[in-house]
Write a protein that holds these residues in place. Structure first.
Motif, short mmCIF file in Angstrom:
data_model
loop_
_atom_site.label_atom_id
_atom_site.label_comp_id
_atom_site.label_asym_id
_atom_site.label_seq_id
_atom_site.Cartn_x
_atom_site.Cartn_y
_atom_site.Cartn_z
N LEU A 178 69.99 5.44 79.46
CA LEU A 178 71.42 5.45 79.20
C LEU A 178 72.21 5.27 80.49
O LEU A 178 73.15 4.46 80.55
N VAL A 179 71.83 5.98 81.53
CA VAL A 179 72.53 5.89 82.81
C VAL A 179 72.36 4.52 83.44
O VAL A 179 73.28 3.98 84.05
N GLU A 180 71.18 3.93 83.29
CA GLU A 180 70.91 2.62 83.88
C GLU A 180 71.83 1.55 83.32
O GLU A 180 72.31 0.68 84.05
N HIS A 181 72.08 1.61 82.03
CA HIS A 181 72.84 0.53 81.38
C HIS A 181 74.27 0.91 81.02
O HIS A 181 75.12 0.02 80.90
N HIS A 182 74.51 2.20 80.83
CA HIS A 182 75.85 2.61 80.38
C HIS A 182 76.23 3.92 81.08
O HIS A 182 76.53 4.92 80.43
N ARG A 212 75.37 11.19 83.08
CA ARG A 212 74.71 11.57 84.34
C ARG A 212 74.53 13.08 84.44
O ARG A 212 73.52 13.56 84.96
N VAL A 213 75.49 13.83 83.94
CA VAL A 213 75.33 15.29 83.91
C VAL A 213 74.21 15.66 82.94
O VAL A 213 73.36 16.52 83.24
N GLY A 214 74.17 15.01 81.78
CA GLY A 214 73.11 15.28 80.82
C GLY A 214 71.74 14.95 81.38
O GLY A 214 70.76 15.68 81.13
N GLN A 215 71.64 13.87 82.14
CA GLN A 215 70.37 13.50 82.76
C GLN A 215 69.91 14.59 83.72
O GLN A 215 68.72 14.95 83.75
N ALA A 216 70.84 15.13 84.49
CA ALA A 216 70.48 16.18 85.45
C ALA A 216 69.96 17.42 84.74
O ALA A 216 68.95 18.01 85.15
N VAL A 217 70.61 17.82 83.66
CA VAL A 217 70.18 19.01 82.92
C VAL A 217 68.78 18.78 82.33
O VAL A 217 67.92 19.67 82.40
N ALA A 218 68.57 17.59 81.75
CA ALA A 218 67.26 17.31 81.17
C ALA A 218 66.17 17.32 82.23
O ALA A 218 65.07 17.84 81.99
N LEU A 219 66.44 16.76 83.39
CA LEU A 219 65.46 16.78 84.48
C LEU A 219 65.14 18.21 84.90
O LEU A 219 63.97 18.56 85.14
N ALA A 226 65.44 17.51 91.89
CA ALA A 226 65.93 16.16 91.61
C ALA A 226 67.23 16.22 90.81
O ALA A 226 68.13 15.40 91.00
N ALA A 227 67.33 17.20 89.92
CA ALA A 227 68.55 17.36 89.13
C ALA A 227 69.73 17.70 90.02
O ALA A 227 70.83 17.15 89.86
N LEU A 228 69.52 18.59 90.98
CA LEU A 228 70.60 18.96 91.90
C LEU A 228 71.03 17.77 92.74
O LEU A 228 72.23 17.57 93.00
N ALA A 241 84.06 14.29 89.19
CA ALA A 241 83.21 15.29 88.53
C ALA A 241 83.75 16.70 88.73
O ALA A 241 83.51 17.58 87.91
N ALA A 242 84.47 16.91 89.81
CA ALA A 242 85.01 18.24 90.11
C ALA A 242 86.02 18.69 89.07
O ALA A 242 86.33 19.89 88.98
N ARG A 243 86.54 17.77 88.25
CA ARG A 243 87.51 18.13 87.20
C ARG A 243 86.84 18.25 85.83
O ARG A 243 87.53 18.42 84.83
N TYR A 244 85.52 18.15 85.81
CA TYR A 244 84.77 18.08 84.56
C TYR A 244 83.98 19.37 84.38
O TYR A 244 82.99 19.61 85.07
#
Length: 401
Positions: free
Chosen positions: A317-321, A327-334, A342-344, A354-357
């Motif tokens: 998902l991150v590679e193409h969209h 990207r946050v979801g990818q970090a949590v899954a990792l 790697a997630a950090l 991202a600081a507003r998210y």
């Protein structure tokens, strides 16, 4: 008390009917700005007259008639009343309450109109949320991670473009629909997301409306895989809605939810929609997100969450969209797959917005908790400050040491 009852009735009708009325008026008069202005004046008139005269038996029809009169008054001043197409709009039949079964189709048509290529692409989905679903700029802004002021300015510019270009609210031809579909799907997804993070009862209506529109879109364009992908995504989310909060109303994160509380019928419908999408061989982001939710749903059968597979889906998902949520979801899954360092690193590499998210700070606190590094408490406090939902905020506060 009569004043309070009248105001409450006007507020209820505004929540339930605004989008339908704007869609109907804009479609009839081919002028979105004029329709919104007329409806605003109709609501103002309701607040003046209903306390004295009582709330009418058909308040939506009353508002439609008041707005129609305002539009006709404006038409007289612009010499349009000689056009029979205008005078015909005030036929008695038009003042009756609209048929509920026919309205959603007209609303979906208006959403496709809002995706006109002459309107800036970043205005398409927000314009649909405001003009068709009746949301205000502040609420819409939260879905697109921009300030309310920036969103309001974006919408004003979009409406000015419609007016200045003389764009007519004509239904696009069938061949034009696929090119406009992405914006419509984005708006439907945003509507469901906004409903999911809102507490009051209209939020449920918004989620139900989003699901209805998603289903309707697959019927309108059954050969478009992303329409099926969005439907699958929303159905998976809806299947878990009842498990999001416990009996005391406390928030329960996905990993802690009891899968027995997930609705099997909706999961089955979601899987069917996802298979339909896969059979069309048109990959897209909503299908990948639906596949991620499908992987989460496996826990209902196996008792285990396949975090490694979920991380791999997020990588695609991150590679193409790539977007901030993905990207946050990818970090949590990792992190859940055992790669917290790697997630950090992924979270550290995110852009300044991202600081507003809030989910970024929630994810950061979670990953730091797994690592045992400093900064977890500060991240939680940032997340708490950015969270509007009091139930989620209470959950985050409970995580503080």
């Amino acid at each position: 008390m009569k004043d309070v009852a009248a105001a409450a009735a006007a507020e209820r009708v505004a929540r339930e009917s605004y989008g339908r009325l704007v869609a109907r008026l804009a479609w009839q008069w081919r002028d979105l700005a004029a329709a919104e202005d007329a409806l605003a004046e109709a609501f103002a008139a309701a607040l003046r007259h209903w306390p004295e005269q009582g709330v009418p038996e058909a308040p939506e029809a009353w508002l439609a008639a008041a707005a129609q009169r305002r539009l006709l008054h404006h038409a007289r001043h612009t010499r349009l009343t000689q056009d029979p197409r205008v005078t015909a709009l005030l036929d008695d039949a038009e003042l009756e309450a609209p048929e509920r079964e026919a309205v959603p189709d007209a609303r979906l048509q208006l959403m496709f109109v809002c995706a006109h290529p002459a309107i800036a692409a970043n205005v398409h989905a927000p314009l649909m949320l405001q003009a068709v679903l009746g949301l205000d700029a502040k609420v819409i802004a939260s879905a697109f991670l921009v300030s309310p002021t920036a969103m309001a300015q974006r919408l004003v510019r979009g409406k000015a473009r419609i007016r200045d270009a003389g764009l007519r609210f004509e239904a696009p031809e069938a061949r034009e629909l696929p090119a406009r579909l992405a914006a419509v799907l984005e708006a439907i997804y945003a509507a469901y997301t906004l409903g999911r993070h809102t507490l009051d009862s209209p939020a449920d209506d918004l989620r139900e409306e989003a699901l209805f529109l998603a289903r309707l879109t697959t019927q309108l364009l059954p050969g478009q895989a992303e329409a099926w992908g969005l439907l699958a995504l929303l159905l998976h989310a809806e299947a878990r809605r009842g498990a999001q909060f416990d009996a005391a109303g406390r928030f329960v994160p996905l990993q802690a939810q009891d899968p027995a509380g997930w609705r099997g019928d909706l999961i089955q419908e979601a899987e069917s929609a996802l298979w339909t999408a896969a059979g069309l061989r048109q990959p897209g982001p909503f299908q990948i997100e639906a596949a991620i939710q499908s992987a989460h749903a496996q826990r209902r059968a196996t008792g285990q969450t396949p975090w490694r597979a979920i991380a791999q889906l997020y990588a695609v998902l991150v590679e193409h969209h790539a977007n901030l949520g993905a990207r946050v979801g990818q970090a949590v899954a990792l992190a859940e797959a055992g790669e917290a360092d790697a997630a950090l690193a992924l979270l550290d590499a995110l852009p300044p917005e991202a600081a507003r998210y809030a989910p970024f700070w929630v994810a950061r606190a979670h990953v730091l908790g797994l690592i045992g590094g400093p900064g977890r408490q500060a991240a939680l406090q940032r997340a708490i400050g950015l969270t509007d939902d009091p139930r989620l905020r209470d959950f985050l506060v409970a995580q503080l040491p």
